[in-house]
Design a protein around this motif. Structure first.
Motif, PDB file in Angstrom:
ATOM      1  N   LEU A 835      33.090  57.981  40.747  1.00 54.65           N
ATOM      2  CA  LEU A 835      33.210  56.831  41.645  1.00 54.65           C
ATOM      3  C   LEU A 835      34.079  57.219  42.825  1.00 54.65           C
ATOM      4  O   LEU A 835      35.293  57.394  42.690  1.00 54.65           O
ATOM      5  N   ALA A 836      33.433  57.357  43.984  1.00 55.65           N
ATOM      6  CA  ALA A 836      34.147  57.682  45.222  1.00 55.65           C
ATOM      7  C   ALA A 836      34.157  56.411  46.060  1.00 55.65           C
ATOM      8  O   ALA A 836      33.297  56.188  46.915  1.00 55.65           O
ATOM      9  N   THR A 837      35.130  55.551  45.800  1.00 57.01           N
ATOM     10  CA  THR A 837      35.160  54.234  46.436  1.00 57.01           C
ATOM     11  C   THR A 837      36.602  53.763  46.533  1.00 57.01           C
ATOM     12  O   THR A 837      37.538  54.520  46.256  1.00 57.01           O
ATOM     13  N   HIS A 838      36.777  52.514  46.909  1.00 55.79           N
ATOM     14  CA  HIS A 838      38.118  51.935  46.991  1.00 55.79           C
ATOM     15  C   HIS A 838      38.442  51.186  45.706  1.00 55.79           C
ATOM     16  O   HIS A 838      37.597  50.456  45.177  1.00 55.79           O
ATOM     17  N   ALA A 839      39.655  51.363  45.215  1.00 58.96           N
ATOM     18  CA  ALA A 839      40.157  50.584  44.090  1.00 58.96           C
ATOM     19  C   ALA A 839      41.192  49.598  44.612  1.00 58.96           C
ATOM     20  O   ALA A 839      42.008  49.937  45.472  1.00 58.96           O
ATOM     21  N   ILE A 840      41.122  48.381  44.106  1.00 61.00           N
ATOM     22  CA  ILE A 840      42.109  47.354  44.463  1.00 61.00           C
ATOM     23  C   ILE A 840      42.908  47.032  43.211  1.00 61.00           C
ATOM     24  O   ILE A 840      42.335  46.661  42.180  1.00 61.00           O
ATOM     25  N   VAL A 841      44.226  47.182  43.273  1.00 64.54           N
ATOM     26  CA  VAL A 841      45.089  46.971  42.115  1.00 64.54           C
ATOM     27  C   VAL A 841      45.797  45.631  42.246  1.00 64.54           C
ATOM     28  O   VAL A 841      46.423  45.333  43.267  1.00 64.54           O
ATOM     29  N   ASN A 842      45.652  44.807  41.213  1.00 60.11           N
ATOM     30  CA  ASN A 842      46.333  43.516  41.143  1.00 60.11           C
ATOM     31  C   ASN A 842      47.436  43.645  40.088  1.00 60.11           C
ATOM     32  O   ASN A 842      47.174  43.627  38.891  1.00 60.11           O
ATOM     33  N   ASN A 843      48.671  43.788  40.556  1.00 63.49           N
ATOM     34  CA  ASN A 843      49.771  44.021  39.623  1.00 63.49           C
ATOM     35  C   ASN A 843      50.140  42.788  38.821  1.00 63.49           C
ATOM     36  O   ASN A 843      50.691  42.889  37.726  1.00 63.49           O
ATOM     37  N   GLU A 844      49.872  41.602  39.360  1.00 62.92           N
ATOM     38  CA  GLU A 844      50.214  40.374  38.656  1.00 62.92           C
ATOM     39  C   GLU A 844      49.215  40.090  37.546  1.00 62.92           C
ATOM     40  O   GLU A 844      49.582  39.683  36.449  1.00 62.92           O
ATOM     41  N   TYR A 846      46.370  42.182  35.949  1.00 64.46           N
ATOM     42  CA  TYR A 846      45.741  43.509  36.000  1.00 64.46           C
ATOM     43  C   TYR A 846      44.248  43.450  35.709  1.00 64.46           C
ATOM     44  O   TYR A 846      43.493  44.311  36.161  1.00 64.46           O
ATOM     45  N   LEU A 847      43.783  42.442  34.981  1.00 64.83           N
ATOM     46  CA  LEU A 847      42.348  42.332  34.719  1.00 64.83           C
ATOM     47  C   LEU A 847      41.557  41.977  35.969  1.00 64.83           C
ATOM     48  O   LEU A 847      40.329  42.073  35.981  1.00 64.83           O
ATOM     49  N   LYS A 848      42.279  41.551  37.030  1.00 70.33           N
ATOM     50  CA  LYS A 848      41.617  41.262  38.303  1.00 70.33           C
ATOM     51  C   LYS A 848      41.637  42.476  39.237  1.00 70.33           C
ATOM     52  O   LYS A 848      41.195  42.383  40.371  1.00 70.33           O
ATOM     53  N   SER A 849      42.161  43.606  38.770  1.00 77.66           N
ATOM     54  CA  SER A 849      42.014  44.861  39.515  1.00 77.66           C
ATOM     55  C   SER A 849      40.556  45.300  39.409  1.00 77.66           C
ATOM     56  O   SER A 849      39.809  44.828  38.549  1.00 77.66           O
ATOM     57  N   GLY A 850      40.152  46.221  40.291  1.00 84.74           N
ATOM     58  CA  GLY A 850      38.767  46.660  40.179  1.00 84.74           C
ATOM     59  C   GLY A 850      38.355  47.640  41.247  1.00 84.74           C
ATOM     60  O   GLY A 850      39.172  48.133  42.039  1.00 84.74           O
ATOM     61  N   LEU A 851      37.058  47.935  41.269  1.00 82.91           N
ATOM     62  CA  LEU A 851      36.450  48.906  42.175  1.00 82.91           C
ATOM     63  C   LEU A 851      35.452  48.208  43.082  1.00 82.91           C
ATOM     64  O   LEU A 851      34.700  47.334  42.645  1.00 82.91           O
ATOM     65  N   SER A 852      35.421  48.639  44.337  1.00 81.55           N
ATOM     66  CA  SER A 852      34.534  48.010  45.314  1.00 81.55           C
ATOM     67  C   SER A 852      33.212  48.764  45.397  1.00 81.55           C
ATOM     68  O   SER A 852      33.188  49.996  45.460  1.00 81.55           O
ATOM     69  N   PHE A 853      32.112  47.996  45.376  1.00 80.21           N
ATOM     70  CA  PHE A 853      30.767  48.559  45.515  1.00 80.21           C
ATOM     71  C   PHE A 853      30.103  47.962  46.752  1.00 80.21           C
ATOM     72  O   PHE A 853      30.706  47.153  47.466  1.00 80.21           O
ATOM     73  N   ALA A 854      28.879  48.366  47.004  1.00 81.36           N
ATOM     74  CA  ALA A 854      28.140  47.851  48.161  1.00 81.36           C
ATOM     75  C   ALA A 854      27.796  46.381  47.946  1.00 81.36           C
ATOM     76  O   ALA A 854      27.557  45.933  46.825  1.00 81.36           O
ATOM     77  N   VAL A 855      27.766  45.647  49.053  1.00 79.04           N
ATOM     78  CA  VAL A 855      27.394  44.234  48.992  1.00 79.04           C
ATOM     79  C   VAL A 855      25.906  44.119  48.691  1.00 79.04           C
ATOM     80  O   VAL A 855      25.078  44.804  49.291  1.00 79.04           O
ATOM     81  N   GLU A 856      25.576  43.261  47.750  1.00 82.58           N
ATOM     82  CA  GLU A 856      24.165  42.995  47.487  1.00 82.58           C
ATOM     83  C   GLU A 856      23.951  41.485  47.460  1.00 82.58           C
ATOM     84  O   GLU A 856      24.882  40.711  47.226  1.00 82.58           O
ATOM     85  N   ASN A 857      22.737  41.088  47.722  1.00 79.31           N
ATOM     86  CA  ASN A 857      22.368  39.673  47.773  1.00 79.31           C
ATOM     87  C   ASN A 857      23.159  38.908  48.831  1.00 79.31           C
ATOM     88  O   ASN A 857      23.322  37.702  48.736  1.00 79.31           O
ATOM     89  N   GLY A 858      23.701  39.652  49.804  1.00 80.39           N
ATOM     90  CA  GLY A 858      24.406  39.010  50.905  1.00 80.39           C
ATOM     91  C   GLY A 858      25.710  38.349  50.521  1.00 80.39           C
ATOM     92  O   GLY A 858      26.253  37.548  51.266  1.00 80.39           O
ATOM     93  N   SER A 859      26.259  38.659  49.353  1.00 80.11           N
ATOM     94  CA  SER A 859      27.484  37.995  48.908  1.00 80.11           C
ATOM     95  C   SER A 859      28.510  39.016  48.464  1.00 80.11           C
ATOM     96  O   SER A 859      28.212  39.890  47.636  1.00 80.11           O
ATOM     97  N   GLU A 860      29.723  38.883  48.989  1.00 79.03           N
ATOM     98  CA  GLU A 860      30.793  39.793  48.588  1.00 79.03           C
ATOM     99  C   GLU A 860      31.263  39.527  47.158  1.00 79.03           C
ATOM    100  O   GLU A 860      31.980  40.328  46.578  1.00 79.03           O
ATOM    101  N   LYS A 861      30.834  38.396  46.561  1.00 82.01           N
ATOM    102  CA  LYS A 861      31.190  38.131  45.174  1.00 82.01           C
ATOM    103  C   LYS A 861      30.508  39.118  44.231  1.00 82.01           C
ATOM    104  O   LYS A 861      30.896  39.260  43.083  1.00 82.01           O
ATOM    105  N   ASP A 862      29.446  39.759  44.706  1.00 83.02           N
ATOM    106  CA  ASP A 862      28.684  40.670  43.861  1.00 83.02           C
ATOM    107  C   ASP A 862      29.105  42.126  44.023  1.00 83.02           C
ATOM    108  O   ASP A 862      28.505  43.004  43.418  1.00 83.02           O
ATOM    109  N   ASP A 863      30.126  42.385  44.845  1.00 84.94           N
ATOM    110  CA  ASP A 863      30.407  43.792  45.174  1.00 84.94           C
ATOM    111  C   ASP A 863      31.626  44.350  44.473  1.00 84.94           C
ATOM    112  O   ASP A 863      31.996  45.492  44.696  1.00 84.94           O
ATOM    113  N   PHE A 864      32.264  43.590  43.588  1.00 86.23           N
ATOM    114  CA  PHE A 864      33.537  44.024  43.015  1.00 86.23           C
ATOM    115  C   PHE A 864      33.414  44.092  41.498  1.00 86.23           C
ATOM    116  O   PHE A 864      33.031  43.119  40.843  1.00 86.23           O
TER     117      PHE A 864
END
Length: 1009
Positions: A835-844, A846-864
């Motif tokens: 995975l060569a992408t951006h990781a977002i870390v949520n320290n408060e 941690y289960l809301k941390s994750g990896l960013s993927f390409a947007v699909e279906n026109g919604s950013e809710k589907d890309d994380f």
């Protein structure tokens, strides 16, 4: 005299005449209607108004029917229950006992009417905190209910629940849970899911799970109880307030005060409006609000509200009632926190004396009082007194333990104590006291081995408690709250080893340090492997898998809800998730009873022995370096072919800040190093850490070429490869980095590293690489003010995975096709994930941390891809490479380690992880990964390949890119063996097959012509 007798006779005649004229049939009907009105007021929680009407009805009915009549019995009983709700307990007992006597005369001693009155009397005894009297009464009722309604009826189940409640007040939480579970089993068979039976049992079970420390379960049950309660009652009904308080308490113990406070304030608002200020519930609600303010260190506000709470409690309850006592406890605790110890002792002693003056003394509260007194005496250096208070506390909660003068070292067995949280608190404090007394040498009570024994007992209790916790978060709360016990144990065992030279103590120190690392990860992985290894029938495995799948889907749905927003859809999903959890727990408990091997494998503790470590090393030139530290010292455990050694070093000053500054160092800091002094200061930090962490064992590593590092706490943020033995000038290229001497790998714990790794399952795809684009045009809709618009485009990421594919085969997903859905589809069938992408870390969270993927279906809710989604994946990759930033970074969970994305992939099934400790430089990462894969294809181990790639970088680096920021951040965790032969020569097999096929085709072609 005659006149007096005549006057009395005349008065009676007038009363009778008035009664007869007052109670004609129409007026009798009116009295019955008045009774119905009083009942309505009672049901609405308007108890004061109901009381007045019931008194009037009683007067009318008594005049009409006499005192011992079935009609008069009704208002007598209702008055008893009303006074019970108003907490006017003496009046309540008076009326209810009278009602019981009348019911026996009218209906018989084994009638339902008599049985119901017994339940009401039991409730009052329970409110008076007389659980033994309550239980005696409840058990009388239970016999009658079983005879009248059968063993499997909601009425019988409610009596069982009441008995559990009485045990709860005694602090006998295991017995309470046993009765609650019996009641719950019956309710599940005979009661409607949304009935009051369930809101009551869920509320009680939530309370027990909170007292046992299983906080996630307590929250689930508390929220479910409130949900059902609000379907059956108006939101302002006084009984609703209790349910808000229960949830608030759980959030408080989770240390989530901002979430706890609104629940407590809501409970107070309900009590004030419905019960007024002269009710214990209102006083208790004030105390709960104050407790939150105290936890938030708002001490002035807390003290003011506590004082108000105690004043109200003392006006409405006996002076020795445990609720009043709790108020004194709370104020004492605030003074303790403020350092006003004399004032704290004053309030603690008042609280204790009130408890000891009672006929029934709740053992858990008495134990808490003694522990708090011991804590204050410890702070003022009165250690002997503190130890005596600890022993008194143990005596209060253990069934057969009696403290005799001079028996300072004795402890009850775990089986003797039900109040586990209180027991654990006393054991932890006592171990520290014994250690302090030994080191002071100023007391006759000096026995360091007894300090260790007490710690080991506490650790055994922690392990027993963990067995009952199903959720990871509850296990985490337990680990966070008990980390100090492990620190005491390691410190004491190491001191005993240093003083005696006995290796037994060294192994105990090492074992304790390991038991505080990644235990939750160990348990979670054990649970997963037990399902396959215990020989469960296919039908049972399928049932587990189906429930886990439903569980995962629902958890993901809940996690996506907007915080603070609740609607019918959200509520329905949460309700379904709750039911699935219940179903899953029931199935697992059933399988544990039916299949003993499943239980043994599922709960197998981590084992770290000399034999299994030697077997894992297996003659290689590998040394294991395991670290553990407390507030003052760093402990180093070295294991190699010669066995285990242990070392203790004083911590360097600013230890935590030093590592934090190294980890948070970025390119802007590097470019700002305008002088040699800045570079030397940075390099000196690396040398300081080397002297702390490596120098004490350096001579023992002369024959080793490989190191396994098992970090602790903030050391999880430190790549050891970058440490330097000395500072050689200010040129980053010339430094004697540790990487030049050793190939380094990492593990979350020695137990996890030594555990036999199951081979990867056969995969359809050799390699799957993902590299979404983060390039935005100014005209792209929605590109502004979104999290994606803040992410830099990774120029080299697509080339990084293309080059890897050339060497390994497989598929790549670049730019718009690098979607989360494509990852979900192909990842489970891949041997290598990249995975060569951006990781977002949520320290408060941690289960809301994750990896960013390409947007699909026109919604950013589907890309994380969130961490909670990764945990629910079923992966079998031999290796997951995450060249995204910070994939090895996350919140440090006390007693567990870093809650990183790398950990999530390991849990999901990946055998090894290559992950980054900080912000990754795009170009350098590409070059490192290209070199890494070249060496992987050559058959090198994963840690060797990574080390050689880094050395190659350093060899060719300029003065800027030789800085550790560019190369040290990527580390290797897990199974370091080379990729399987099938994997490493994947492309050569296909080339050979193609050549053979081509040759055959030529032969066939020639023969035909």
């Amino acid at each position: 005299m005659f006149y007096s007798i005549m006057s009395r006779s005349f008065l009676i005649f007038i009363i009778v005449l008035a009664f007869c004229s007052a109670m004609n049939p129409a007026q009798a009907q009116s009295a019955s209607e008045l009774y119905d009105q009083a009942n309505e007021l009672y049901d609405e929680g308007r108890y004061k108004e109901a009381e007045k009407l019931f008194l009037k009805v009683l007067e009318l009915f008594e005049n009409q029917y006499g005192r011992e009549h079935k009609e008069t019995l009704r208002p007598i009983n209702r008055l008893g229950r009303t006074y019970s709700q108003l907490r006017e307990n003496e009046k309540a007992l008076h009326y209810l006992q009278e009602a019981f006597g009348i019911a026996q005369k009218l209906y018989g001693s084994e009638s339902a009417e008599a049985a119901y009155r017994l339940i009401d009397i039991g409730h009052v005894y329970s409110q008076l905190y007389e659980p033994d009297k309550a239980n005696k009464t409840y058990n009388q009722a239970l016999k009658l209910f079983k005879k009248l309604f059968g063993k499997v009826s909601s009425k019988t189940a409610n009596v069982l629940m009441n008995i559990g409640s009485a045990y709860q007040k005694k602090g006998d939480y295991l017995d309470a849970e046993r009765y609650y579970l019996r009641a719950f089993e019956i309710f599940s068979k005979v009661s409607e899911p949304g009935s009051e039976d369930f809101n009551r049992i869920y509320s009680n079970m939530g309370y027990i799970y909170r007292k046992k420390g299983d906080l996630e379960k307590a929250l689930d049950f508390g929220q479910k109880a409130l949900e059902i309660k609000l379907k059956n009652y108006e939101p302002t009904h006084p009984s609703v307030g209790k349910y808000y308080r229960n949830i608030g308490r759980v959030y408080e113990e989770m240390n989530r005060m901002e979430e706890a406070l609104p629940y407590m304030q809501k409970a107070l608002e309900i009590s004030e409006s419905s019960l007024g200020n002269d009710h214990p519930h209102t006083a208790g609600a004030y105390g709960e609000v104050a407790h939150i303010h105290a936890a938030m260190r708002q001490y002035d506000t807390a003290l003011r509200i506590y004082q108000r709470s105690i004043q109200l409690l003392e006006n409405t309850l006996p002076a020795d009632h445990p609720y009043v006592v709790a108020g004194y406890f709370n104020i004492a605790t605030v003074y303790n926190e403020l350092g006003l110890l004399k004032k704290a002792l004053e309030y603690y002693h008042v609280a204790l004396q009130k408890l000891l003056s009672r006929t029934f003394r709740p053992g858990n509260l008495v134990a808490q009082a003694y522990r708090d007194l011991a804590s204050v005496h410890f702070r003022i250096n009165e250690f002997d007194s503190a130890l005596i208070y600890c022993q008194r506390g143990l005596e209060a909660i253990a069934t057969n333990f009696v403290f005799q003068d001079g028996e300072y070292f004795a402890n009850p067995s775990i089986a003797e104590v039900q109040a586990q949280i209180e027991f654990l608190g006393i054991l932890g404090l006592k171990a520290e006291l014994l250690e302090e007394l030994y080191n002071l040498k100023s007391s006759e009570i000096t026995n360091l081995e007894e300090a260790l024994n007490t710690t080991l007992l506490a650790v055994q209790l922690i392990e027993d408690m963990r067995l009952g916790y199903q959720s990871e978060s509850s296990r985490q709360y337990l680990s966070s709250g008990t980390s100090g016990i492990f620190k005491t144990g390691v410190r004491v065992a190491m001191q005993l080893y240093q003083e005696t030279g006995n290796k037994k103590y060294l192994w105990q120190a090492f074992g304790l340090s390991e038991k505080s690392k990644a235990i939750i990860l160990w348990r979670s992985m054990n649970e997963s492997s037990a399902i396959g290894a215990a020989g469960l029938p296919e039908s049972e495995r399928e049932a587990i898998a189906n429930l886990e799948q439903r569980f995962a889907i629902l958890e993901e749905e809940v996690a996506q809800f907007d915080e603070g927003v609740e609607n019918d859809i959200n509520s329905a999903v949460r309700s379904e998730l709750f039911n699935v959890k219940l179903e899953y727990d029931k199935l697992i408990k059933s399988l544990e009873k039916t299949y003993p091997d499943f239980y043994e494998l599922r709960y197998a503790p981590p084992v770290v022995t000399q034999e299994n470590l030697i077997r894992k090393i297996n003659g290689s030139q590998l040394a294991v370096l395991s670290y553990f530290y407390d507030d003052t010292a760093m402990y180093i455990f070295l294991f190699d072919k010669d066995g285990l050694k242990g070392y203790a070093q004083p911590l360097i000053s600013n230890f935590t800040n030093t590592i934090t500054s190294i980890r948070e160092f970025d390119l802007s800091d590097l470019l700002g190093m305008n002088s040699g002094a800045d570079r030397l200061a940075y390099l000196q930090q690396l040398n300081d850490l080397y002297m702390l962490l490596v120098e004490p064992v350096r001579n023992r590593l002369a024959e080793q070429s490989n190191l396994l590092i098992i970090p602790h706490g903030i050391l999880n943020y430190l790549p050891f490869e970058m440490l330097i033995e000395r500072v050689d000038g200010s040129d980053f290229r010339q430094q004697p980095y540790l990487i030049h001497d050793f190939t380094i790998q990492y593990a979350w714990s020695a137990a996890l590293w030594a555990k036999e790794i199951q081979p990867a399952t056969a995969s359809r795809l050799s390699f799957a690489g993902f590299a979404p684009s983060f390039a935005f045009s100014e005209s792209e809709p929605g590109s502004e003010n979104t999290y994606r618009s803040t992410l830099a485009n990774l120029t080299f990421s697509s080339q990084e995975i293309k080059d890897a594919q050339k060497m390994l085969g497989g598929k790549v997903f670049i730019d718009e096709v690098a979607t989360k859905s494509s990852f979900r589809l192909y990842a489970p069938a891949s041997r290598v994930l990249h995975l060569a992408t951006h990781a977002i870390v949520n320290n408060e969270k941690y289960l809301k941390s994750g990896l960013s993927f390409a947007v699909e279906n026109g919604s950013e809710k589907d890309d994380f891809l969130y961490a909670y989604e990764i945990y629910n994946l079923k992966l079998s990759a031999e290796m997951a490479v995450m060249s995204a930033c910070n994939t090895g970074f996350g919140k440090i969970a006390e007693g567990e380690g870093v809650m990183s994305l790398g950990r999530a992939f390991f849990y999901a099934g990946c055998k090894s992880i290559i992950m980054s400790q900080w912000l990754a430089n795009d170009r350098t990462t590409y070059e490192l990964m290209d070199n890494f894969y070249q060496k992987i294809v050559e058959g090198q181990t994963k840690d060797q390949a990574l080390r050689n790639a880094k050395i190659e970088h350093l060899t060719n680096a300029d003065a800027l890119t030789a800085h550790p920021y560019f190369w040290a951040g990527m580390i290797a965790v897990g199974d370091m063996r080379p990729l399987t032969q099938e994997q490493t020569i994947y492309k050569w097999i296909w080339i050979f097959a193609a050549l053979v096929l081509g040759g055959l085709m030529i032969l066939v072609f020639k023969r035909r012509f």
